[in-house]
Write an enzyme that holds these catalytic residues in place. Sequence first.
Site, PDB file in Angstrom:
ATOM      1  N   GLU A  40       0.834  -1.208   0.000  1.00 14.84           N
ATOM      2  CA  GLU A  40       0.000   0.000   0.000  1.00 14.84           C
ATOM      3  C   GLU A  40       0.873   1.264   0.000  1.00 14.84           C
ATOM      4  O   GLU A  40       1.880   1.329   0.727  1.00 14.84           O
ATOM      5  CB  GLU A  40      -0.854   0.000   1.278  1.00 14.84           C
ATOM      6  CG  GLU A  40      -1.751   1.231   1.424  1.00 14.84           C
ATOM      7  CD  GLU A  40      -2.418   1.321   2.797  1.00 14.84           C
ATOM      8  OE1 GLU A  40      -1.828   0.862   3.803  1.00 14.84           O
ATOM      9  OE2 GLU A  40      -3.543   1.861   2.857  1.00 14.84           O
ATOM     10  N   LYS A 115      -9.558   2.261  -2.136  1.00 15.73           N
ATOM     11  CA  LYS A 115      -9.729   1.712  -0.779  1.00 15.73           C
ATOM     12  C   LYS A 115     -11.048   2.190  -0.157  1.00 15.73           C
ATOM     13  O   LYS A 115     -11.331   3.404  -0.151  1.00 15.73           O
ATOM     14  CB  LYS A 115      -8.544   2.156   0.080  1.00 15.73           C
ATOM     15  CG  LYS A 115      -8.512   1.591   1.480  1.00 15.73           C
ATOM     16  CD  LYS A 115      -7.245   2.085   2.203  1.00 15.73           C
ATOM     17  CE  LYS A 115      -7.093   1.532   3.591  1.00 15.73           C
ATOM     18  NZ  LYS A 115      -5.887   2.061   4.270  1.00 15.73           N
ATOM     19  N   CYS A 150      -5.170  -2.908   3.076  1.00 13.68           N
ATOM     20  CA  CYS A 150      -4.781  -2.669   4.472  1.00 13.68           C
ATOM     21  C   CYS A 150      -5.946  -2.701   5.463  1.00 13.68           C
ATOM     22  O   CYS A 150      -6.477  -3.758   5.736  1.00 13.68           O
ATOM     23  CB  CYS A 150      -3.975  -1.364   4.550  1.00 13.68           C
ATOM     24  SG  CYS A 150      -2.921  -1.316   6.031  1.00 13.68           S
TER      25      CYS A 150
END
Length: 270
Positions: A40, A115, A150
């Site tokens: 990430e 995300k 994440c």
Amino acid sequence: MRASLIQIAADQDEPVDSRRARVASLVREQRGADLVVLPELWPTGAFAYESFADEAEPVDGPTLAALAPAARDAGVFLHGGSFVERVPEGPEGEALYNTSLVISPEGRLVRTYRKIHRFGFDKGEATLMAAGSEITTVAAAGAVLGLATCYDLRFPELFRGLVDAGADVLVVPAGWPERRRAHWTLLARARAVENQSYVLACGTAGAHAGVPQAGHSIAVDPWGEVLAEAGADEEVLTVDLDLTEVARTRERFPALKDRRLGLRPPDPPA
Ligand SMILES: NC(=O)CCC(=O)C(=O)O
């Protein structure tokens, strides 16, 4: 499928362009792999919030320009981790997203994923970035990759959505801190077991913005067994996945078929 997870550091002493060149050359070294995964926000560092605005770029910016020819030269599908995407126009003006890129072995951008769950509660990414809203999969290297980033790892409903959309390999680039390393390993295994899928989770090494990173990138099979796990330092973790194992696991232990959707919510307290 042979997958290589490139666990690099996002050290702020290294200029971002130098890191892009270094990462591109590491990707080129992975010829023979089918899928390569990066962490990430490796150009900036996931916790280097002050640099997000300065380093933000459009999807067709310098990160894609560095990665696309590298994927082509190596002949691999490349999950390019994520970068800070700047979107100049939108209903609310300019926005930043934490955006992942998937590039084909021909060097073509085949998917982006923004995300969905932003980390930081009332600060950091949660206040600086906009949230994605699309469950995203992509066919690559004989698998259907389910994309997450994440902090997304903490939200099982997203992963169920990915499996419902056909994913059999769940790919999670991350910048996960050392302080919560136990959660990282536990959650990666939990997402694999409950979804009877492979999990490829690629973290960052080193430290940036004063936050020591966990490293410990990990590959987990659909039974929850750890196939390979990196140490804390920079490392390329290479692992072979037998994709037929997903269907075999789901047939032999068909727990996914026992889901009970649409349960009646409890009555409100009297
Ligand atoms: N970059 C992140 O999403 C960090 C997530 C994290 O530290 C955690 O979930 O714990």
